[in-house]
Write a protein that holds these residues in place. Structure first.
Motif, PDB file in Angstrom:
ATOM      1  N   GLU A  45      47.134  35.718  43.502  1.00 44.64           N
ATOM      2  CA  GLU A  45      46.890  37.203  42.972  1.00 44.64           C
ATOM      3  C   GLU A  45      47.534  38.173  43.844  1.00 44.64           C
ATOM      4  O   GLU A  45      48.245  39.093  43.487  1.00 44.64           O
ATOM      5  N   LEU A  46      47.051  37.823  45.211  1.00 44.96           N
ATOM      6  CA  LEU A  46      47.551  38.850  46.344  1.00 44.96           C
ATOM      7  C   LEU A  46      49.003  38.586  46.494  1.00 44.96           C
ATOM      8  O   LEU A  46      49.677  39.750  46.577  1.00 44.96           O
ATOM      9  N   ILE A  47      49.418  37.414  46.427  1.00 45.58           N
ATOM     10  CA  ILE A  47      50.982  37.050  46.470  1.00 45.58           C
ATOM     11  C   ILE A  47      51.953  37.707  45.520  1.00 45.58           C
ATOM     12  O   ILE A  47      52.861  38.137  45.772  1.00 45.58           O
ATOM     13  N   LYS A  48      51.236  37.627  44.302  1.00 47.94           N
ATOM     14  CA  LYS A  48      51.964  38.328  43.084  1.00 47.94           C
ATOM     15  C   LYS A  48      52.003  39.748  43.040  1.00 47.94           C
ATOM     16  O   LYS A  48      52.372  40.322  42.073  1.00 47.94           O
ATOM     17  N   GLY A  49      51.226  40.313  43.607  1.00 48.07           N
ATOM     18  CA  GLY A  49      51.013  41.745  43.830  1.00 48.07           C
ATOM     19  C   GLY A  49      49.778  42.240  42.694  1.00 48.07           C
ATOM     20  O   GLY A  49      49.714  43.644  42.124  1.00 48.07           O
ATOM     21  N   LYS A  50      49.161  41.366  42.003  1.00 50.68           N
ATOM     22  CA  LYS A  50      48.237  41.520  41.146  1.00 50.68           C
ATOM     23  C   LYS A  50      46.688  41.994  41.682  1.00 50.68           C
ATOM     24  O   LYS A  50      45.911  42.645  40.898  1.00 50.68           O
ATOM     25  N   ALA A  51      46.661  41.845  42.871  1.00 58.30           N
ATOM     26  CA  ALA A  51      45.592  42.324  43.674  1.00 58.30           C
ATOM     27  C   ALA A  51      45.816  43.192  45.082  1.00 58.30           C
ATOM     28  O   ALA A  51      46.821  42.481  45.624  1.00 58.30           O
ATOM     29  N   SER A  54      43.044  44.867  50.697  1.00 60.40           N
ATOM     30  CA  SER A  54      41.766  45.751  51.213  1.00 60.40           C
ATOM     31  C   SER A  54      41.869  45.851  52.767  1.00 60.40           C
ATOM     32  O   SER A  54      42.654  44.944  53.406  1.00 60.40           O
ATOM     33  N   LYS A  55      41.172  46.639  53.306  1.00 61.66           N
ATOM     34  CA  LYS A  55      40.967  46.752  54.594  1.00 61.66           C
ATOM     35  C   LYS A  55      40.486  45.404  55.269  1.00 61.66           C
ATOM     36  O   LYS A  55      41.042  45.060  56.258  1.00 61.66           O
ATOM     37  N   GLU A  56      39.725  44.835  54.558  1.00 64.79           N
ATOM     38  CA  GLU A  56      38.964  43.447  54.941  1.00 64.79           C
ATOM     39  C   GLU A  56      40.318  42.021  55.098  1.00 64.79           C
ATOM     40  O   GLU A  56      40.511  41.568  56.009  1.00 64.79           O
ATOM     41  N   THR A  57      41.052  42.390  54.067  1.00 70.99           N
ATOM     42  CA  THR A  57      41.993  41.451  53.877  1.00 70.99           C
ATOM     43  C   THR A  57      43.117  41.594  54.940  1.00 70.99           C
ATOM     44  O   THR A  57      43.457  40.681  55.580  1.00 70.99           O
ATOM     45  N   ALA A  58      43.379  42.784  55.222  1.00 72.34           N
ATOM     46  CA  ALA A  58      44.456  43.405  56.264  1.00 72.34           C
ATOM     47  C   ALA A  58      44.025  43.005  57.673  1.00 72.34           C
ATOM     48  O   ALA A  58      44.690  42.458  58.505  1.00 72.34           O
ATOM     49  N   THR A  59      42.840  42.892  57.896  1.00 68.77           N
ATOM     50  CA  THR A  59      42.037  42.574  59.115  1.00 68.77           C
ATOM     51  C   THR A  59      42.360  41.144  59.098  1.00 68.77           C
ATOM     52  O   THR A  59      42.580  40.642  60.449  1.00 68.77           O
TER      53      THR A  59
END
Length: 367
Positions: A45-51, A54-59
């Motif tokens: 979902e993250l790869i496809k731009g559907k999600a 977030s700051k946590e994911t970026a970290t």
């Protein structure tokens, strides 16, 4: 290719950059998901731009891929900004048909909308002008039952043009410094209003507007707009705290101006705050009792019973007679001529009498 199509073709979500990077270092999505502590479907979902990132994911991406969290957060911000711009353009595209119903030439002349043929750009200006989110909200306010506008225009032939003229008045009122409404003070100004009409000084419009403002009444002069055959309107705005009288220069006639002003003033003084009165629209049926009261008040303000009786006894009218009558009853010759011509329609084409009638034309509206 339109601007919208171009932006869509160039749109790239942060997931594209993530995919490019793991392809470069030879890491699969499954491995990345494991290292991030996410399930494969969630990562997809993250790869496809559907999600969003977030700051946590970026970290976590910073630790796993060796690229700072600030990079991923900035990439997400840019993507969201581009996505919002596309959504806004799509929304404006959907408003194009709505735009066509408005008097665009007049609105460009008045500076309400930009001088462009781009209907999306015009739609953007119209939404801001009316302070509505979409054509549906405009229709709800001006054609349906609304807390923001208390009269339905659905039965008029040109609701768009009428709504433009009325909205202009509200914006003009917002530019005025107006005291708190004081009905007694307004009534006390009646003799002053009549004196302004009689004197007809160069700044008579400014004098009248200033006197009204000192009593808490907003008086605005809105140039006539094609397809909006309105002489004047009165209503209470700002949650019924500010009375507004709006007059057009449709007839450009001094007598018509003052009759309209006093007519609308009667509505403010004697009728309810919930009423909206628009004069000149045959499709809107006014309250006959209230209209008769307003007409009678305006007639009394223009000419006393004694003056009106003297007019009724006269059978020959010359410019000299009108000038003398004007001094006797302290009313401007243009108003007297207007009253005479209403009583004797054959005199509408009398050149000598018409020369006594000043023309009324308003300045360009500045918003």
């Amino acid at each position: 290719m339109t601007d919208l199509e171009l932006k869509k073709s160039l749109l790239s979500c942060p997931g594209d950059t993530i995919q490019e990077h793991i392809d470069t270092i030879g890491m699969s999505q499954a491995e990345l998901a494991e290292r991030l502590g996410r399930s494969v479907p969630k990562l997809n979902e993250l790869i496809k731009g559907k999600a969003p990132i977030s700051k946590e994911t970026a970290t976590k991406l910073g630790y796993v891929l060796g690229i700072p969290a600030s990079f991923w957060l900035n990439l997400e911000r840019i993507y969201q900004d581009e996505l919002l711009e596309i959504e806004q353009l799509e929304h404006l595209e959907s408003c194009k048909e709505w735009v066509s119903g408005f008097p665009l030439s007049a609105m460009k002349t008045l500076g309400i909308i930009p001088d462009t043929r781009d209907k999306a750009e015009i739609a953007k200006s119209l939404l801001a002008f009316f302070r509505v989110a979409s054509p549906a909200q405009w229709s709800s306010i001006y054609e349906g039952k609304s807390v923001a506008f208390k009269i339905e225009l659905r039965y008029t032939t040109e609701p768009q043009a009428i709504s433009v003229w009325l909205r202009l008045g509200e914006l003009q009122a917002a530019q005025l410094q107006v005291a708190d409404f004081d009905k007694k003070a307004l009534r006390d100004q009646l003799s002053t209003f009549k004196e302004i009409a009689f004197s007809h000084s160069e700044d008579w419009l400014d004098q009248l507007q200033s006197r009204c403002a000192s009593c808490g009444l907003a008086l605005v002069y809105t140039p006539s707009i094609a397809k909006a055959p309105i002489y004047g309107a009165s209503r209470w705005i700002r949650s019924n705290s500010l009375p507004l009288i709006q007059i057009s220069d449709r007839q450009k006639d001094y007598n018509a101006f003052w009759f309209t002003f006093f007519h609308e003033l009667a509505h403010i003084l004697y009728h309810g705050k919930k009423d909206v009165f628009i004069e000149g629209l045959a499709s809107i049926q006014p309250d006959p009792v209230k209209e008769k009261e307003a007409d009678s008040f305006a007639a009394r303000m223009l000419l006393s019973e004694k003056a009106r009786g003297a007019l009724a006894l006269q059978d020959e009218f010359t410019a000299e007679w009108v000038q003398a009558f004007s001094q006797t009853f302290r009313q401007h010759p243009g108003i007297i001529v207007g009253q005479i011509q209403r009583m004797h329609p054959q005199l509408y084409k009398n050149y000598q009498l018409n020369r006594l009638k000043p023309k009324v034309a308003f300045k360009q509206v500045t918003l």
